[in-house]
Write a protein that holds these residues in place. Structure first.
Motif, PDB file in Angstrom:
ATOM      1  N   ILE A  92       0.839  -1.200   0.000  1.00 12.19           N
ATOM      2  CA  ILE A  92       0.000   0.000   0.000  1.00 12.19           C
ATOM      3  C   ILE A  92       0.873   1.249   0.000  1.00 12.19           C
ATOM      4  CG2 ILE A  92      -1.596   1.374   1.391  1.00 12.19           C
ATOM      5  CD1 ILE A  92      -3.012  -0.834  -0.015  1.00 12.19           C
TER       6      ILE A  92
ATOM      7  N   THR B  88       2.313   1.639  -3.396  1.00 10.58           N
ATOM      8  CA  THR B  88       1.338   2.155  -4.351  1.00 10.58           C
ATOM      9  C   THR B  88       1.139   3.655  -4.163  1.00 10.58           C
ATOM     10  OG1 THR B  88       0.204   0.013  -4.345  1.00 10.58           O
ATOM     11  CG2 THR B  88      -1.021   1.892  -5.212  1.00 10.58           C
ATOM     12  N   ASP B  89       1.044   4.109  -2.910  1.00 14.79           N
ATOM     13  CA  ASP B  89       0.904   5.537  -2.623  1.00 14.79           C
ATOM     14  C   ASP B  89       2.068   6.332  -3.213  1.00 14.79           C
ATOM     15  OD1 ASP B  89      -1.487   5.418  -1.275  1.00 14.79           O
ATOM     16  OD2 ASP B  89      -0.584   5.334   0.717  1.00 14.79           O
TER      17      ASP B  89
ATOM     18  N   TYR C 121      -6.373   0.539  -5.627  1.00 16.86           N
ATOM     19  CA  TYR C 121      -6.658  -0.175  -4.382  1.00 16.86           C
ATOM     20  C   TYR C 121      -7.771  -1.192  -4.572  1.00 16.86           C
ATOM     21  CZ  TYR C 121      -3.927   3.534  -2.174  1.00 16.86           C
ATOM     22  OH  TYR C 121      -2.938   4.396  -1.834  1.00 16.86           O
TER      23      TYR C 121
ATOM     24  N   ASN D 101      -7.392  -5.177  -4.014  1.00 15.02           N
ATOM     25  CA  ASN D 101      -8.236  -5.965  -3.106  1.00 15.02           C
ATOM     26  C   ASN D 101      -9.002  -7.059  -3.847  1.00 15.02           C
ATOM     27  OD1 ASN D 101      -8.021  -5.047  -0.284  1.00 15.02           O
ATOM     28  ND2 ASN D 101      -8.581  -3.058  -1.121  1.00 15.02           N
TER      29      ASN D 101
ATOM     30  N   ASP E  51      -8.978   6.369   0.820  1.00 12.78           N
ATOM     31  CA  ASP E  51      -8.535   5.483   1.905  1.00 12.78           C
ATOM     32  C   ASP E  51      -9.479   4.292   2.076  1.00 12.78           C
ATOM     33  OD1 ASP E  51      -6.278   6.936   2.477  1.00 12.78           O
ATOM     34  OD2 ASP E  51      -7.191   8.096   4.088  1.00 12.78           O
TER      35      ASP E  51
ATOM     36  N   CYS F  96     -10.984   2.675  -0.155  1.00 13.56           N
ATOM     37  CA  CYS F  96     -10.705   1.664  -1.184  1.00 13.56           C
ATOM     38  C   CYS F  96      -9.540   0.761  -0.795  1.00 13.56           C
ATOM     39  CB  CYS F  96     -10.432   2.337  -2.527  1.00 13.56           C
ATOM     40  SG  CYS F  96     -11.878   3.182  -3.219  1.00 13.56           S
ATOM     41  N   LYS F  97      -8.741   1.170   0.189  1.00 12.08           N
ATOM     42  CA  LYS F  97      -7.663   0.318   0.689  1.00 12.08           C
ATOM     43  C   LYS F  97      -8.209  -0.825   1.539  1.00 12.08           C
ATOM     44  CE  LYS F  97      -4.485   4.255   1.253  1.00 12.08           C
ATOM     45  NZ  LYS F  97      -3.659   5.008   2.234  1.00 12.08           N
ATOM     46  N   ASN F  98      -9.404  -0.632   2.086  1.00 11.22           N
ATOM     47  CA  ASN F  98      -9.975  -1.599   3.011  1.00 11.22           C
ATOM     48  C   ASN F  98     -10.540  -2.801   2.253  1.00 11.22           C
ATOM     49  OD1 ASN F  98     -12.497  -2.658   4.617  1.00 11.22           O
ATOM     50  ND2 ASN F  98     -11.207  -1.644   6.134  1.00 11.22           N
ATOM     51  N   TYR F  99     -10.117  -3.986   2.638  1.00 14.06           N
ATOM     52  CA  TYR F  99     -10.521  -5.215   1.939  1.00 14.06           C
ATOM     53  C   TYR F  99     -12.040  -5.387   1.952  1.00 14.06           C
ATOM     54  CZ  TYR F  99     -10.898 -10.214   0.878  1.00 14.06           C
ATOM     55  OH  TYR F  99     -11.242 -11.409   0.315  1.00 14.06           O
TER      56      TYR F  99
ATOM     57  N   THR G  49     -11.527   2.892  11.006  1.00 11.15           N
ATOM     58  CA  THR G  49     -10.324   3.105  10.196  1.00 11.15           C
ATOM     59  C   THR G  49      -9.829   4.524  10.279  1.00 11.15           C
ATOM     60  OG1 THR G  49     -11.724   3.545   8.265  1.00 11.15           O
ATOM     61  CG2 THR G  49     -10.964   1.279   8.561  1.00 11.15           C
TER      62      THR G  49
END
Length: 264
Positions: free
Chosen positions: A8, A11-12, A29, A33, A201, A203-206, A264
């Motif tokens: 992550i 990627t950032d 993201y 996922n 952010d 979209c980072k969450n599974y 989060t």
């Protein structure tokens, strides 16, 4: 240069180097996922299907090759899918530099990736081959709804009572806005920027990327950001969800989304 903690962070950093817009970063993201979900759900690979079995080979790669094959490829793939194309060379060179920072002991930079070189040719071929993996995982469906697509309409509906009160800046043309320092629209204000940042952010969450519709995530983001900014929703939550979401967001999905967002 600071070291990278995980894919992550990689990627950032790479997205910043490539100057990718929020939409492309968010989709990166989501793709990551989706790949992770496929990766976790895969059982015994079918030896007759090289595209399905390729992700199993990825498990045996070193961490560097894993990041290059998945993280870098997703950035490359996303840049094309979101109409923000970048040349492979403009992706591979900074990606290699990010993964090979200066040595902490000597302070000397690692050997740079050069063009032409056998290493560059190998990495380029890896990315091209990895496109087939991502395409297969996505079921050849490049456009996946993102929370960013729904943010503006939901925020405008949520702020509808005060939208046209006062000067009516939304009706001004670009020249007048520039002359008087007026922001271009609601998404450029503090609440709008907060919603965009939280959407990327999210979209980072599974769970948010895989288990909930983008509409529910977007509406949850608007609700949580307004809450964080001290803007109280006077309607009951169920009524607000129905009104702003135009009855297209399931209330149970909304409840679960805001619970995840608050953690989060």
């Amino acid at each position: 240069m600071p070291s990278l903690r995980d894919p992550i962070a990689f990627t950032d950093a790479l997205a910043d180097v490539l100057r990718l817009p929020d939409e492309a970063l968010a989709m990166s993201y989501i793709y990551m996922n989706k790949y992770l979900r496929f990766h976790r759900s895969s059982a015994t690979p079918d030896p007759l299907d090289p595209y399905v079995s390729l992700p199993f080979l990825v498990r045996c790669m070193s961490e560097i090759l894993y990041r290059l094959a998945v993280g870098t490829n997703i950035e490359s793939f996303t840049s094309k899918a979101t109409e923000s194309p970048r040349r492979l060379s403009s992706i591979l060179l900074p990606a290699h530099a990010l993964l090979h920072p200066s040595s902490p002991s000597t302070g000397k930079p690692a050997k740079a990736l050069t063009i032409p070189s056998p290493l560059y040719d190998t990495l380029r071929a890896t990315l091209v081959q990895a496109d087939l993996i991502i395409l297969r995982v996505l079921g050849f469906q490049l456009h996946i709804p993102s929370p960013l697509e729904y943010l503006q309409r939901y925020l405008e509906r949520a702020m509808e009572d005060i939208k046209n009160v006062g000067e009516g800046f939304d009706e001004w043309d670009r020249e007048a806005k520039g002359e008087y320092g007026v922001l271009g629209g609601i998404m450029e204000g503090r609440v709008g920027r907060g919603c965009r940042a939280k959407a990327v952010d999210a979209c980072k969450n599974y769970e948010l990327a895989n288990l909930f519709p983008a509409r529910a995530v977007a509406l949850g983001i608007v609700y949580v950001v307004l809450e964080e900014r001290g803007l109280k929703i006077e309607l009951g939550v169920r009524e607000w969800v129905k009104d702003v979401g135009r009855a297209k967001v399931d209330s149970e999905d909304f409840d679960e989304v805001i619970e995840i967002l608050r953690k989060t």
